[in-house]
Enzyme design. Structure first.
Site, PDB file in Angstrom:
ATOM      1  N   LEU A   1     -20.990  25.122  -4.731  1.00  0.00           N
ATOM      2  CA  LEU A   1     -20.211  25.646  -4.118  1.00  0.00           C
ATOM      3  C   LEU A   1     -20.353  26.894  -4.081  1.00  0.00           C
ATOM      4  CD1 LEU A   1     -16.963  24.516  -5.184  1.00  0.00           C
ATOM      5  CD2 LEU A   1     -18.007  23.333  -2.977  1.00  0.00           C
ATOM      6  N   ASP A   2     -20.006  27.775  -2.350  1.00  0.00           N
ATOM      7  CA  ASP A   2     -20.863  29.323  -2.313  1.00  0.00           C
ATOM      8  C   ASP A   2     -19.520  30.382  -3.093  1.00  0.00           C
ATOM      9  OD1 ASP A   2     -22.508  27.772  -0.373  1.00  0.00           O
ATOM     10  OD2 ASP A   2     -20.850  28.697   1.502  1.00  0.00           O
ATOM     11  N   ARG A   3     -20.377  30.924  -3.745  1.00  0.00           N
ATOM     12  CA  ARG A   3     -19.599  31.718  -4.392  1.00  0.00           C
ATOM     13  C   ARG A   3     -17.971  32.089  -4.162  1.00  0.00           C
ATOM     14  NH1 ARG A   3     -19.899  35.957  -8.073  1.00  0.00           N
ATOM     15  NH2 ARG A   3     -18.281  37.609  -8.066  1.00  0.00           N
TER      16      ARG A   3
ATOM     17  N   THR B   1     -16.154  30.349  -1.880  1.00  0.00           N
ATOM     18  CA  THR B   1     -15.475  29.119  -1.844  1.00  0.00           C
ATOM     19  C   THR B   1     -14.657  28.435  -2.875  1.00  0.00           C
ATOM     20  OG1 THR B   1     -17.068  28.418   0.235  1.00  0.00           O
ATOM     21  CG2 THR B   1     -16.085  26.516  -1.166  1.00  0.00           C
TER      22      THR B   1
END
Length: 298
Positions: A135-137, A139
């Site tokens: 996951l993106d930071r 998200t």
């Protein structure tokens, strides 16, 4: 105590080479090389054997994988992890927003991977963090980690076969007109940026399904609450596809969203479905939206 990861199998073919059986049991060539040279072990009925050994039906085969070493840039740290599911093979976590999955130059510490390595150390597990679904930071939501390189290999096969399913929920700018649509648009790196991606003809195939859950107003601004099904896992895929559609995520200032309502992209992984990499048992996990997104919906 031997902390190496070991799997056991029962031979079901008379006269088969151990090498051929291991291939059928999805042990990779890379893993076999590591077993041979880095401290692993192959046994048949408790006796060490090599891959040229001829099996008899009913033989009990043990595959012991060598201890794993962390990369130099992955420091062991200790901190809180929200564990949704754990067994000997996988770890499913609920990640908060504003925490990186892996360390980066901008955020070198306190990533999920750092804390998982600390958690594994406490368990006495001779392994490192193998990220299955990243996951993106900014998200939040569910992510899966393999506890061993072999399990990572198996989950990689499952991902390539589209047998790991993830659903996300997001709040986007504007009112999305169609109740359901599929976005099939290739994604590649933006020439002028090392971070941004964009829809481009020479990009990688990317497919996202979008379902409208609710259209409403926030501070007199039209927004839409959507559910998103990923069929591929490109970097920033949901963020790029929704911006391409003309509906960037609320809070996603990298792709045209505004941060006046929330201080990160309003995106959460709400469900993760997969078959267990060893048993084949169906697994399904869910996660409630973070408080910041729930507040916008209220």
């Amino acid at each position: 105590m031997d902390t190496r990861f070991t799997l056991h199998f029962v031979a079901d073919k008379e006269g088969q080479l151990l090498r051929e059986a291991l291939q059928e049991w999805r042990i990779s060539k890379k893993a076999l090389t590591a077993i041979k040279f880095d401290g692993g072990l192959l046994t048949v009925n408790g006796v060490e054997r090599n891959v040229r050994h001829v099996l008899q039906e009913g033989d009990y085969v043990g595959v012991t994988f060598p201890p794993e070493e962390r990369s130099d840039g992955l420091a062991i740290e200790h901190g809180d992890l929200t564990i949704v599911f754990e067994d000997d093979a996988i770890l499913v976590l609920d990640k908060p927003a504003h925490q990186s999955t892996i360390p980066s130059r901008e955020h070198p510490t306190k990533s999920i991977a750092n804390l998982v390595c600390g958690y594994f150390e406490q368990q006495g597990l001779a392994s490192t963090a193998h990220i299955v679904t990243r996951l993106d930071r900014d998200t939040s939501g569910l992510l899966c980690i393999a506890k061993h390189a072999h399990i990572h290999h198996l989950t990689g096969l499952a991902q390539r076969s589209r047998n790991i399913s993830r659903q996300y929920e997001a709040i986007v700018h504007g009112h999305v007109e169609q109740n359901f649509q599929s976005i099939v648009a290739p994604i590649g790196r933006k020439v002028t940026s090392i971070i941004e991606r964009e829809v481009r003809e020479d990009g990688q195939y990317a497919h996202t399904d979008v379902t409208v859950l609710k259209r409403f107003l926030l501070d007199a601004e039209p927004v839409t609450y959507v559910r998103l099904q990923l069929h591929t896992g490109r970097t920033h895929q949901i963020r790029v596809h929704m911006a391409y559609l003309g509906h960037p995520l609320v809070g996603d200032d990298l792709y045209g969203g505004s941060r006046h309502l929330i201080d990160r992209q309003a995106l959460h992984c709400v469900s993760l479905s997969m078959e267990h990499p060893l048993t084949g048992r169906p697994l399904h996990f869910t996660s409630m939206l973070n408080e910041d997104m729930q507040r916008l919906l209220k």
